[in-house]
Design an enzyme around this catalytic site. Structure first.
Site, PDB file in Angstrom:
ATOM      1  N   TYR A 194     -79.372  29.786 109.710  1.00 41.05           N
ATOM      2  CA  TYR A 194     -79.158  28.388 110.090  1.00 41.05           C
ATOM      3  C   TYR A 194     -80.010  28.028 111.303  1.00 41.05           C
ATOM      4  O   TYR A 194     -80.716  27.006 111.304  1.00 41.05           O
ATOM      5  CB  TYR A 194     -77.681  28.166 110.402  1.00 41.05           C
ATOM      6  CG  TYR A 194     -77.342  26.749 110.773  1.00 41.05           C
ATOM      7  CD1 TYR A 194     -77.255  25.750 109.809  1.00 41.05           C
ATOM      8  CD2 TYR A 194     -77.111  26.387 112.096  1.00 41.05           C
ATOM      9  CE1 TYR A 194     -76.954  24.438 110.145  1.00 41.05           C
ATOM     10  CE2 TYR A 194     -76.803  25.089 112.453  1.00 41.05           C
ATOM     11  CZ  TYR A 194     -76.723  24.117 111.466  1.00 41.05           C
ATOM     12  OH  TYR A 194     -76.425  22.827 111.815  1.00 41.05           O
ATOM     13  N   SER A 217     -80.502  20.500 114.968  1.00 42.71           N
ATOM     14  CA  SER A 217     -79.256  21.007 115.558  1.00 42.71           C
ATOM     15  C   SER A 217     -79.550  21.582 116.929  1.00 42.71           C
ATOM     16  O   SER A 217     -80.688  21.987 117.221  1.00 42.71           O
ATOM     17  CB  SER A 217     -78.668  22.100 114.663  1.00 42.71           C
ATOM     18  OG  SER A 217     -77.585  22.755 115.284  1.00 42.71           O
ATOM     19  N   ASP A 258     -80.698  16.207  94.712  1.00 41.34           N
ATOM     20  CA  ASP A 258     -80.671  17.586  95.188  1.00 41.34           C
ATOM     21  C   ASP A 258     -81.939  17.768  96.012  1.00 41.34           C
ATOM     22  O   ASP A 258     -83.044  17.800  95.455  1.00 41.34           O
ATOM     23  CB  ASP A 258     -80.637  18.563  94.017  1.00 41.34           C
ATOM     24  CG  ASP A 258     -80.487  20.018  94.466  1.00 41.34           C
ATOM     25  OD1 ASP A 258     -80.845  20.334  95.619  1.00 41.34           O
ATOM     26  OD2 ASP A 258     -80.016  20.849  93.656  1.00 41.34           O
ATOM     27  N   LYS A 288     -83.148  25.268 111.381  1.00 42.86           N
ATOM     28  CA  LYS A 288     -83.097  24.071 112.218  1.00 42.86           C
ATOM     29  C   LYS A 288     -84.210  24.059 113.257  1.00 42.86           C
ATOM     30  O   LYS A 288     -84.697  22.988 113.648  1.00 42.86           O
ATOM     31  CB  LYS A 288     -81.725  23.961 112.886  1.00 42.86           C
ATOM     32  CG  LYS A 288     -80.595  23.648 111.910  1.00 42.86           C
ATOM     33  CD  LYS A 288     -80.827  22.321 111.180  1.00 42.86           C
ATOM     34  CE  LYS A 288     -79.637  21.907 110.348  1.00 42.86           C
ATOM     35  NZ  LYS A 288     -79.833  20.594 109.688  1.00 42.86           N
TER      36      LYS A 288
END
Length: 269
Positions: A159, A146, A60, A163
């Site tokens: 998100y 990304s 994890d 990134k």
């Protein structure tokens, strides 16, 4: 040519998608690969399919104790670590809540995305540096960022933020390792729309799937989703000794999206 012969690699989020493709490409190129994930059943299945040079290990990425245990196991079993791919990540849309704009995303959702996408990368880099330093191993750390880390994404604020932070932290790690005189490189890969299971909540499986797919890639000059193996090919290069002078770099895999204005396909005659 076995471009990663003799190298030991750890790939996070490797049960499926880009992580699984990177693990497969590493094995194909001669590396011994630890595939890690929190989906133990899928991770074990993926590792078994890759043969004797692959092993599944539970990790994890949000938990530092997990990182410590995994690095201890890698050192005990392999004597060192040459490559870490920080691939594990989430969009925040996994539970079906698609409201992630800057005004309406909840603080809990913001934290959840950052814990996996950013804290996981921070912990991975931290413990990879220590492991590689202690083993005297030349190393390559590859962080999967990304395209969303390079531009604003109004509907995916958490998100995009996470990134973008991965992109910046990659450069910090690269400079730190160079400053320390360590033979450890750190680079980031920035995929755009790569067709993996992470897209399924957005695409669905009904009659609207194909129109949605076309809509998502309408701004891509190549007019298609990318494939996980296309990302894996770049990861192999960064992991190999061929990229020994690449450090702190960011590589876009986006079908030309960030090249400029969208190019319309030429009409056939």
């Amino acid at each position: 040519m076995m471009r990663l012969e003799g190298k030991t690699a750890l790939v996070t989020g490797a049960a499926r998608g880009i992580g699984a493709a990177i693990a497969a490409a590493f094995v194909e190129n001669g590396a011994f690969v630890y595939l890690s994930d929190i989906d133990d059943a899928a991770g074990q299945s993926t590792a078994e399919a890759l043969g004797v040079r692959a092993r599944y290990i539970h990790l994890d990425v949000r938990e530092e104790l997990d990182w410590q245990a995994v690095m201890t196991q890698v050192l005990d079993e392999r004597g060192g670590l040459n490559v870490l791919v920080n691939n594990a990540g989430i969009t925040g849309f996994e539970q079906g809540n698609f409201v992630h704009d800057p005004e309406h995303v909840s603080l809990d959702e913001w934290h959840e995305v950052h814990r996996t996408n950013l804290d996981g990368v921070f912990l991975g880099c931290k413990h990879a540096i220590r492991t590689m330093r202690n083993a005297g191993s030349p190393g390559s750390i590859i962080n999967i960022s990304s395209r969303s880390g390079l531009v604003g994404i109004p509907g995916a604020a958490a998100y995009a933020s996470s990134k973008a932070a991965v992109r910046n932290h990659t450069k910090t790690v690269a400079l730190y390792c160079a400053e320390q005189g360590l033979p450890i490189r750190c680079n980031s890969i920035h995929p755009a729309a790569i067709l993996t299971p992470i897209w399924e909540p957005l695409l669905g499986d009904g009659p609207e799937r194909e129109p949605r797919m076309r809509e998502f890639v309408q701004d891509c000059p190549l007019r298609r989703f990318g494939r996980p193996d296309e990302v894996a090919a770049v990861a192999v290069m960064l992991a190999s000794d061929e990229a020994a002078y690449m450090n702190g770099a960011e590589l876009n895999i986006d079908g030309g999206i960030l090249a400029g204005a969208v190019a319309a396909p030429a009409s056939s005659r």
